[in-house]
Design a protein around this motif. Structure first.
Motif, short mmCIF file in Angstrom:
data_model
loop_
_atom_site.label_atom_id
_atom_site.label_comp_id
_atom_site.label_asym_id
_atom_site.label_seq_id
_atom_site.Cartn_x
_atom_site.Cartn_y
_atom_site.Cartn_z
N LEU A 175 -1.43 11.23 -12.97
CA LEU A 175 -0.12 10.94 -12.42
C LEU A 175 -0.17 11.15 -10.91
O LEU A 175 -0.38 12.27 -10.43
CB LEU A 175 0.95 11.83 -13.04
CG LEU A 175 2.38 11.59 -12.54
CD1 LEU A 175 2.87 10.21 -12.98
CD2 LEU A 175 3.33 12.68 -13.06
N TYR A 176 0.00 10.05 -10.17
CA TYR A 176 -0.03 10.10 -8.71
C TYR A 176 1.39 10.05 -8.15
O TYR A 176 2.23 9.27 -8.62
CB TYR A 176 -0.81 8.91 -8.14
CG TYR A 176 -2.31 9.00 -8.35
CD1 TYR A 176 -3.13 9.60 -7.41
CD2 TYR A 176 -2.90 8.45 -9.49
CE1 TYR A 176 -4.50 9.68 -7.60
CE2 TYR A 176 -4.27 8.52 -9.69
CZ TYR A 176 -5.07 9.14 -8.74
OH TYR A 176 -6.42 9.22 -8.92
N THR A 177 1.65 10.87 -7.15
CA THR A 177 2.86 10.73 -6.34
C THR A 177 2.45 9.99 -5.08
O THR A 177 1.52 10.41 -4.37
CB THR A 177 3.46 12.10 -5.98
OG1 THR A 177 3.80 12.79 -7.18
CG2 THR A 177 4.72 11.93 -5.13
N LEU A 178 3.14 8.87 -4.83
CA LEU A 178 2.76 7.96 -3.75
C LEU A 178 3.88 7.87 -2.73
O LEU A 178 5.06 7.79 -3.10
CB LEU A 178 2.46 6.58 -4.33
CG LEU A 178 1.44 6.51 -5.46
CD1 LEU A 178 1.40 5.10 -6.05
CD2 LEU A 178 0.05 6.93 -4.97
N GLN A 179 3.50 7.83 -1.45
CA GLN A 179 4.50 7.69 -0.38
C GLN A 179 4.38 6.32 0.25
O GLN A 179 3.29 5.88 0.64
CB GLN A 179 4.29 8.77 0.68
CG GLN A 179 5.35 8.73 1.78
CD GLN A 179 5.35 10.01 2.60
OE1 GLN A 179 5.80 11.05 2.15
NE2 GLN A 179 4.82 9.92 3.82
N ILE A 190 -6.19 12.86 -2.00
CA ILE A 190 -4.96 13.03 -1.24
C ILE A 190 -5.17 12.42 0.15
O ILE A 190 -6.18 12.66 0.81
CB ILE A 190 -4.59 14.53 -1.12
CG1 ILE A 190 -4.48 15.19 -2.50
CG2 ILE A 190 -3.29 14.69 -0.33
CD1 ILE A 190 -3.41 14.62 -3.37
N GLY A 191 -4.21 11.62 0.59
CA GLY A 191 -4.30 10.97 1.88
C GLY A 191 -4.85 9.56 1.83
O GLY A 191 -4.73 8.80 2.79
N LYS A 201 0.84 -1.19 0.00
CA LYS A 201 0.00 0.00 0.00
C LYS A 201 0.87 1.25 0.00
O LYS A 201 1.98 1.28 0.54
CB LYS A 201 -0.91 0.02 1.23
CG LYS A 201 -1.80 -1.22 1.38
CD LYS A 201 -2.83 -1.33 0.26
CE LYS A 201 -3.72 -2.56 0.46
NZ LYS A 201 -4.70 -2.72 -0.65
N ALA A 202 0.33 2.31 -0.63
CA ALA A 202 1.03 3.59 -0.65
C ALA A 202 0.00 4.70 -0.49
O ALA A 202 -1.16 4.57 -0.89
CB ALA A 202 1.79 3.75 -1.96
N ILE A 209 -0.08 11.42 -2.10
CA ILE A 209 0.30 12.72 -1.53
C ILE A 209 0.22 13.85 -2.56
O ILE A 209 0.29 15.01 -2.19
CB ILE A 209 1.72 12.67 -0.90
CG1 ILE A 209 2.75 12.29 -1.95
CG2 ILE A 209 1.75 11.71 0.27
CD1 ILE A 209 4.18 12.43 -1.42
N ALA A 210 0.08 13.49 -3.84
CA ALA A 210 -0.11 14.51 -4.88
C ALA A 210 -0.65 13.82 -6.12
O ALA A 210 -0.45 12.62 -6.32
CB ALA A 210 1.20 15.23 -5.20
N LYS A 211 -1.34 14.58 -6.96
CA LYS A 211 -1.84 14.01 -8.20
C LYS A 211 -2.01 15.10 -9.25
O LYS A 211 -2.30 16.26 -8.91
CB LYS A 211 -3.15 13.24 -7.99
CG LYS A 211 -4.33 14.09 -7.54
CD LYS A 211 -5.58 13.22 -7.39
CE LYS A 211 -6.81 14.04 -7.05
NZ LYS A 211 -8.04 13.21 -6.97
#
Length: 368
Positions: free
Chosen positions: A306-310, A329-330, A292-293, A296-298
């Motif tokens: 385009l997703y930024t995943l943490q 987000i979250g 899972k991630a 935090i941004a899209k």
């Protein structure tokens, strides 16, 4: 196959300061290539040396077996059979389209000039605009007229210096494809200079990535994206994030997302700290995955987001999900990896500037 253009270890600079150092590449007839890199990397300097506007300090340049330039000799630009499309098009404002096209056709009869002009206007699909003046044309039309004028003397080689830079993004991409089709139709060998990857990918059979005057990699667009030879190329081409890992065996890297087996073999010792480049298309959305991630941004881009995943450790990766998935987000999403092309660098080899980073690897397929 014999090279039409052979650029051999040229060195170029200004006021005693080197801009390009021992750069070499070759083009066969009909090739379209692109010199790609950030501002100041030396790509326009190379183009000027081939065109005859700058004499190299060393090395040599041959076109169709003829010496164009070396450290001691330089053929005048007008004798090189090299056409040029400039960034600002350089059309004569006081001449109409037909007169612009035929301006450089010295020694041709009026009838021959008219035939060539008609042929080129048809080629660039502007047959009805021969009577117009440059200020009466759109940017895209001016660019096509500049291309036609460069082709009129039937050059052996066409050079294009950021030819689409004054146009809007969508027109640039469309025109790049259109110009490529025109050049291929006539079998024209060409070199384009740009800092725009989408233009380079649309236009070129081969791309040379430059940084700080050095040719980092000369390859197809596919290989530059999937098999970058240096960390600079990996960072510069496409999108992606480096994820920390360690070498498990010759072609497997252990990461927090699991063990990733790819298409390359490495000679490093087991447990060598490495960084693996993950492209957005390597990270697949999978609700059933136990990995899972956190979003935090899209960035919404039409057909994909385009997703930024943490990750739980704080590491970040990117993934392009189909746009009908819409995560907030979250939110936490399941992911899995499909990284068929393993792009790995030893972690201690990180650096800046034009330093090279050897992959020290061979394709798995080549060993079988």
């Amino acid at each position: 196959m014999t090279a039409l253009l052979d650029v051999n270890e040229i060195r170029c600079g200004y006021d005693g300061e080197a801009v390009v150092d021992r750069l070499s590449f070759a083009l066969t007839e009909g090739d379209i290539c692109c010199l790609l890199g950030p501002s100041g990397c030396g790509k326009t300097t190379v183009l000027r040396a081939i065109a005859g506007f700058l004499q190299p300090d060393g090395g040599d340049i041959h076109l169709d077996g003829q010496l164009l330039a070396s450290g001691t000799r330089s053929l005048p630009p007008e004798k090189r059979r090299v056409g040029m499309v400039f960034q600002d098009y350089a059309l004569f404002p006081h001449l109409n389209v037909r007169d612009n096209l035929t301006f450089g056709l010295k020694g041709h009869s009026a009838r021959e000039k008219s035939r060539i002009c008609d042929e080129l206007l048809q080629l660039v699909k502007l047959e009805d605009l021969g009577h117009r003046f440059p200020h009466e044309l759109s940017g895209g039309q001016q660019q096509r007229i500049a291309l036609a004028r460069a082709l009129a003397p039937e050059p052996k080689l066409l050079l294009m210096d950021e030819p689409f830079s004054s146009l809007d993004v969508e027109l640039r991409r469309a025109l790049a494809l259109e110009v490529r089709a025109i050049l291929k139709e006539r079998g024209i060998t060409a070199i384009m200079v740009t800092h725009d990857q989408s233009e380079a990918f649309a236009m070129a059979d081969k791309i040379g990535v430059l940084n700080a005057g050095e040719l980092q990699q000369w390859d197809t667009p596919f290989n530059l994206y999937h098999e970058p030879a240096t960390r600079f190329v990996a960072n510069f081409i496409g999108q992606g994030v480096f994820l920390a890992g360690s070498l498990l065996n010759r072609n497997t890297v252990r990461t927090e997302l699991g063990d990733i087996e790819g298409n390359r073999c490495y000679e490093w010792l087991e447990n060598t700290p490495v960084d693996i480049l993950l492209r957005p298309d390597d990270v697949i959305h999978d609700d059933s995955s136990d990995k899972k991630a956190e979003v935090i941004a899209k960035v919404f881009a039409g057909t994909a987001t385009l997703y930024t995943l943490q990750l739980p450790t704080g590491s970040r990766i990117q993934s392009a999900f189909p746009s009908h998935h819409d995560y907030a987000i979250g939110e936490h999403v399941g992911i899995r990896l499909e990284a068929d092309h393993l792009i790995v660098f030893r972690r201690e080899e990180q650096a800046v500037g034009g330093s090279h980073y050897g992959l020290e690897a061979t394709s798995v397929e080549s060993q079988q």
